[in-house]
Design a protein around this motif. Structure first.
Motif, PDB file in Angstrom:
ATOM      1  N   LEU A  14       0.818  -1.292   0.059  1.00  0.00           N
ATOM      2  CA  LEU A  14      -0.057  -0.007   0.121  1.00  0.00           C
ATOM      3  C   LEU A  14       0.885   1.247   0.091  1.00  0.00           C
ATOM      4  O   LEU A  14       2.048   1.393   0.663  1.00  0.00           O
ATOM      5  CB  LEU A  14      -0.864  -0.122   1.252  1.00  0.00           C
ATOM      6  N   ARG A  15       0.468   2.246  -0.574  1.00  0.00           N
ATOM      7  CA  ARG A  15       1.214   3.605  -0.716  1.00  0.00           C
ATOM      8  C   ARG A  15       0.084   4.640  -0.302  1.00  0.00           C
ATOM      9  O   ARG A  15      -1.059   4.404  -0.259  1.00  0.00           O
ATOM     10  CB  ARG A  15       1.524   3.855  -2.140  1.00  0.00           C
ATOM     11  N   ALA A  16       0.574   5.574   0.281  1.00  0.00           N
ATOM     12  CA  ALA A  16      -0.189   6.707   0.796  1.00  0.00           C
ATOM     13  C   ALA A  16      -1.109   7.159  -0.342  1.00  0.00           C
ATOM     14  O   ALA A  16      -2.331   7.483   0.108  1.00  0.00           O
ATOM     15  CB  ALA A  16       0.578   7.924   1.253  1.00  0.00           C
ATOM     16  N   ASP A  17      -1.010   7.223  -1.360  1.00  0.00           N
ATOM     17  CA  ASP A  17      -1.962   7.814  -2.353  1.00  0.00           C
ATOM     18  C   ASP A  17      -2.924   6.679  -2.803  1.00  0.00           C
ATOM     19  O   ASP A  17      -3.983   6.875  -3.457  1.00  0.00           O
ATOM     20  CB  ASP A  17      -1.213   8.214  -3.771  1.00  0.00           C
ATOM     21  N   ASP A  18      -2.872   5.444  -2.087  1.00  0.00           N
ATOM     22  CA  ASP A  18      -3.755   4.401  -2.031  1.00  0.00           C
ATOM     23  C   ASP A  18      -4.910   4.541  -1.105  1.00  0.00           C
ATOM     24  O   ASP A  18      -6.061   3.868  -1.476  1.00  0.00           O
ATOM     25  CB  ASP A  18      -3.251   3.241  -2.253  1.00  0.00           C
ATOM     26  N   ILE A  22      -8.611   2.333  -1.648  1.00  0.00           N
ATOM     27  CA  ILE A  22      -8.803   0.958  -0.848  1.00  0.00           C
ATOM     28  C   ILE A  22      -9.848   1.249   0.194  1.00  0.00           C
ATOM     29  O   ILE A  22     -10.822   0.376   0.425  1.00  0.00           O
ATOM     30  CB  ILE A  22      -7.593   0.572  -0.416  1.00  0.00           C
ATOM     31  N   ALA A  23     -10.043   2.531   0.570  1.00  0.00           N
ATOM     32  CA  ALA A  23     -10.945   2.724   1.461  1.00  0.00           C
ATOM     33  C   ALA A  23     -12.498   2.516   0.839  1.00  0.00           C
ATOM     34  O   ALA A  23     -13.422   2.046   1.336  1.00  0.00           O
ATOM     35  CB  ALA A  23     -11.186   4.146   2.185  1.00  0.00           C
ATOM     36  N   ARG A  24     -12.591   2.972  -0.447  1.00  0.00           N
ATOM     37  CA  ARG A  24     -13.814   2.876  -1.207  1.00  0.00           C
ATOM     38  C   ARG A  24     -14.027   1.469  -1.611  1.00  0.00           C
ATOM     39  O   ARG A  24     -15.072   1.070  -1.509  1.00  0.00           O
ATOM     40  CB  ARG A  24     -13.360   3.796  -2.677  1.00  0.00           C
ATOM     41  N   LEU A  48      -9.858   4.231   8.676  1.00  0.00           N
ATOM     42  CA  LEU A  48     -10.214   3.463   7.364  1.00  0.00           C
ATOM     43  C   LEU A  48      -9.667   4.339   6.353  1.00  0.00           C
ATOM     44  O   LEU A  48      -9.194   3.743   5.166  1.00  0.00           O
ATOM     45  CB  LEU A  48     -11.627   3.164   7.073  1.00  0.00           C
ATOM     46  N   ASP A  49      -9.525   5.671   6.408  1.00  0.00           N
ATOM     47  CA  ASP A  49      -9.283   6.571   5.242  1.00  0.00           C
ATOM     48  C   ASP A  49      -7.482   7.011   5.142  1.00  0.00           C
ATOM     49  O   ASP A  49      -7.199   7.427   4.404  1.00  0.00           O
ATOM     50  CB  ASP A  49      -9.977   7.734   5.225  1.00  0.00           C
ATOM     51  N   GLU A  50      -7.000   6.361   6.406  1.00  0.00           N
ATOM     52  CA  GLU A  50      -5.542   6.382   6.806  1.00  0.00           C
ATOM     53  C   GLU A  50      -5.032   5.049   6.716  1.00  0.00           C
ATOM     54  O   GLU A  50      -4.067   5.093   7.780  1.00  0.00           O
ATOM     55  CB  GLU A  50      -5.447   7.568   7.825  1.00  0.00           C
ATOM     56  N   LEU A  51      -5.015   4.110   6.002  1.00  0.00           N
ATOM     57  CA  LEU A  51      -4.735   2.871   6.333  1.00  0.00           C
ATOM     58  C   LEU A  51      -2.958   3.001   5.914  1.00  0.00           C
ATOM     59  O   LEU A  51      -2.466   2.137   6.658  1.00  0.00           O
ATOM     60  CB  LEU A  51      -5.143   1.944   5.432  1.00  0.00           C
ATOM     61  N   TYR A  52      -2.472   3.759   5.047  1.00  0.00           N
ATOM     62  CA  TYR A  52      -1.116   3.792   4.917  1.00  0.00           C
ATOM     63  C   TYR A  52      -0.457   4.114   6.279  1.00  0.00           C
ATOM     64  O   TYR A  52       0.524   3.318   7.068  1.00  0.00           O
ATOM     65  CB  TYR A  52      -0.547   4.618   3.936  1.00  0.00           C
ATOM     66  N   ALA A  53      -0.860   5.158   6.860  1.00  0.00           N
ATOM     67  CA  ALA A  53      -0.329   5.483   8.336  1.00  0.00           C
ATOM     68  C   ALA A  53      -0.295   4.093   9.429  1.00  0.00           C
ATOM     69  O   ALA A  53       0.480   4.143  10.152  1.00  0.00           O
ATOM     70  CB  ALA A  53      -0.857   6.681   8.782  1.00  0.00           C
ATOM     71  N   LEU A  54      -1.620   3.465   9.455  1.00  0.00           N
ATOM     72  CA  LEU A  54      -1.841   2.548  10.135  1.00  0.00           C
ATOM     73  C   LEU A  54      -0.918   1.344  10.107  1.00  0.00           C
ATOM     74  O   LEU A  54      -0.439   0.809  11.105  1.00  0.00           O
ATOM     75  CB  LEU A  54      -3.455   2.200  10.042  1.00  0.00           C
ATOM     76  N   TYR A  55      -0.524   1.134   8.804  1.00  0.00           N
ATOM     77  CA  TYR A  55       0.161  -0.016   8.520  1.00  0.00           C
ATOM     78  C   TYR A  55       1.622   0.101   8.120  1.00  0.00           C
ATOM     79  O   TYR A  55       2.422  -0.597   7.702  1.00  0.00           O
ATOM     80  CB  TYR A  55      -0.542  -0.740   7.338  1.00  0.00           C
ATOM     81  N   ALA A  61       1.796  -4.534   7.590  1.00  0.00           N
ATOM     82  CA  ALA A  61       1.849  -4.759   6.239  1.00  0.00           C
ATOM     83  C   ALA A  61       0.325  -4.646   5.659  1.00  0.00           C
ATOM     84  O   ALA A  61      -0.425  -5.202   6.328  1.00  0.00           O
ATOM     85  CB  ALA A  61       2.799  -5.791   5.749  1.00  0.00           C
ATOM     86  N   PHE A  62       0.265  -4.112   4.447  1.00  0.00           N
ATOM     87  CA  PHE A  62      -0.864  -3.945   3.827  1.00  0.00           C
ATOM     88  C   PHE A  62      -0.594  -3.943   2.396  1.00  0.00           C
ATOM     89  O   PHE A  62       0.211  -3.400   1.963  1.00  0.00           O
ATOM     90  CB  PHE A  62      -1.898  -2.677   4.125  1.00  0.00           C
ATOM     91  N   TRP A  63      -1.260  -4.858   1.685  1.00  0.00           N
ATOM     92  CA  TRP A  63      -0.934  -4.929   0.207  1.00  0.00           C
ATOM     93  C   TRP A  63      -2.180  -4.546  -0.549  1.00  0.00           C
ATOM     94  O   TRP A  63      -3.323  -4.877  -0.165  1.00  0.00           O
ATOM     95  CB  TRP A  63      -0.416  -6.315  -0.207  1.00  0.00           C
TER      96      TRP A  63
END
Length: 167
Positions: A14-18, A22-24, A48-55, A61-63
Motif C-alpha cells: 500500500l502507498r499513501a496515495d492508495d 482502498i477505503a472505497r 479507514l481513510d488513513e490505512l497507509y499510516a496505520l500499516y 503490512a498492507f497490500w
C-alpha cells in the motif's frame, strides 16, 4: 477464433496515495454484504481513510491488488491488538467482484502469512462473518482452524467466525 488477452495483475505494498481507493473498495464490498459500521465491521474503523499510516509500522503490512491497473482489493496484517505476544491478525481482506475467483485473495493471504513468519509471529488470527462463506473456505484451505472465542480487542463484535493458524 478467440484470442486470450493477458490481464496485467500486480500485488504491491500500500502507498499513501492508495488510501482513498482502498477505503472505497472496503466500503463498497462491505455494503454489498451488509457489513455495517454499527455492527463493528471494518467500515467502523476510524482509520479507514488513513490505512497507509496505520500499516506503516514494524510488524504491520498492507497490500493492494491491481487488475489491469485498477485496485480491486487488498488486505493487511498487524500484531493482534490486546493479544498475546506472537499473535498477528489478518485484517481487511476485501475484493471487488472483478477481483474474485482468480486466486488473488489466496495469493495475498499467502504473502501475508510469509510476512508474519518472517516478522517472528507464531500464530495468525482472523475474524470474519458467516455471510462470507467463500472467504471462510479459503481460510480453512490455508490451514486456519475455527476457535470458539475471540482473541484480543478487535472491536468486531458481530464477527462470529474466529480462526487461528499456527505459523
Amino acid at each position: 477464433m478467440s484470442v486470450a488477452t493477458p490481464v496485467k495483475l500486480m500485488m504491491r505494498p500500500l502507498r499513501a496515495d492508495d488510501n482513498a481507493v482502498i477505503a472505497r473498495v472496503i466500503r463498497t464490498v462491505s455494503a454489498e454484504f451488509g457489513l455495517t459500521a454499527d455492527k463493528g465491521y471494518t467500515v467502523s474503523d476510524p482509520n479507514l481513510d488513513e490505512l497507509y499510516a496505520l500499516y506503516h509500522h514494524p510488524g504491520h503490512a498492507f497490500w493492494v491488488v491491481e487488475l489491469a491497473g485498477e485496485i480491486v482489493g487488498g488486505g493487511g496484517l498487524a500484531p493482534l491488538s490486546g493479544g498475546a505476544p506472537g499473535i498477528c491478525e489478518l485484517q481487511k481482506m476485501y475484493f471487488l467482484p472483478q477481483g474474485r475467483g482468480k486466486g488473488l485473495a489466496k495469493q495475498l493471504a499467502l504473502t501475508a502469512l510469509a510476512f508474519a513468519r518472517d516478522a517472528g509471529f507464531t500464530h495468525c488470527y482472523l475474524e470474519t462473518t458467516a455471510s462470507l462463506p467463500r472467504a471462510i473456505r479459503l481460510y480453512e484451505r490455508l490451514g486456519f482452524r475455527h476457535i470458539d472465542r475471540a482473541l484480543g480487542n478487535t472491536g468486531h463484535v458481530d464477527c462470529e467466525v474466529r480462526m487461528l493458524k499456527t505459523l
